[in-house]
Design an enzyme around this catalytic site. Structure first.
Site, PDB file in Angstrom:
ATOM      1  N   HIS A 178      -2.388   1.035   7.027  1.00 38.36           N
ATOM      2  CA  HIS A 178      -2.789   0.906   5.621  1.00 38.36           C
ATOM      3  C   HIS A 178      -3.094   2.294   5.085  1.00 38.36           C
ATOM      4  O   HIS A 178      -3.618   3.150   5.799  1.00 38.36           O
ATOM      5  CB  HIS A 178      -4.030   0.004   5.497  1.00 38.36           C
ATOM      6  N   HIS A 223      -5.915   1.381  -3.767  1.00 40.20           N
ATOM      7  CA  HIS A 223      -4.919   0.904  -2.803  1.00 40.20           C
ATOM      8  C   HIS A 223      -4.435  -0.478  -3.205  1.00 40.20           C
ATOM      9  O   HIS A 223      -4.996  -1.114  -4.093  1.00 40.20           O
ATOM     10  CB  HIS A 223      -5.513   0.877  -1.389  1.00 40.20           C
ATOM     11  N   CYS A 281       0.813  -1.215   0.000  1.00 44.83           N
ATOM     12  CA  CYS A 281       0.000   0.000   0.000  1.00 44.83           C
ATOM     13  C   CYS A 281       0.848   1.268   0.000  1.00 44.83           C
ATOM     14  O   CYS A 281       0.597   2.192  -0.779  1.00 44.83           O
ATOM     15  CB  CYS A 281      -0.982  -0.004   1.165  1.00 44.83           C
TER      16      CYS A 281
END
Length: 174
Positions: free
Chosen positions: A133, A145, A81
């Site tokens: 994240h 993402h 990510c």
């Protein structure tokens, strides 16, 4: 001498005409690419995208969709990510971000979900109540993402999983 000047002038005008025609063709090609990109993103986001504020952002995301997840990865062979977000920001905005989602969060102005604009970042606390994240907001409550299960995808912030772990949005400080 006059003939040489005339030939030079004709050559310059001809070169200018060719350059102008290429510029017009490039402009037409870019418009067609933007229309195609808008259409592709309209389908992906399930709403009509009339114009894209950052065409290069959307084009790059589109090119990376489906790239597999790889921890600490930062290339099309595999990306995580933060590697994905760092690559996007470098390519699209010429901004170098730090390497982890937690470190990236330290360099943003925090935002509430309702204040997000295309190109802003979204952060999630998935592991141990810390930022773990990151994704990039693309509009209409959607974000791009690199997910561990599916690689680079577009998800909705209201999907139960992401809604549960959403922490904050962020705008990179300039």
């Amino acid at each position: 001498m006059l003939l040489r000047k005339s030939i030079s002038l004709i050559f310059i005008l001809n070169s200018f005409s060719i350059s102008f025609l290429h510029a017009q063709q490039d402009s037409t090609d870019n418009e067609q690419k933007n229309l195609q990109l808008s259409y592709n993103f309209s389908k992906l986001l399930n709403y009509e995208v009339d114009s894209l504020p950052y065409p290069l952002l959307y084009q790059t995301i589109y090119e990376w969709l489906g790239t597999p997840y790889k921890y600490s990865g930062d290339c099309k062979d595999g990306v995580d990510c933060s590697g994905f977000v760092c690559m996007l920001y470098k390519k699209v905005f010429n901004i170098q971000l730090t390497s982890s989602s937690g470190e990236i969060f330290k360099g943003v102005e925090p935002l509430k979900k309702k204040s997000l604009h295309e190109g802003d970042l979204v952060f999630f606390n998935i592991k141990k109540r810390r930022v773990s994240h990151v994704g990039i907001y693309v509009g209409n409550n959607k974000f791009a993402h690199a997910s561990t299960q599916n690689g680079v995808i577009i998800s909705d912030l209201d999907e139960p999983y992401y809604k549960k772990y959403f922490f904050k949005g962020g705008r990179v400080k300039k």
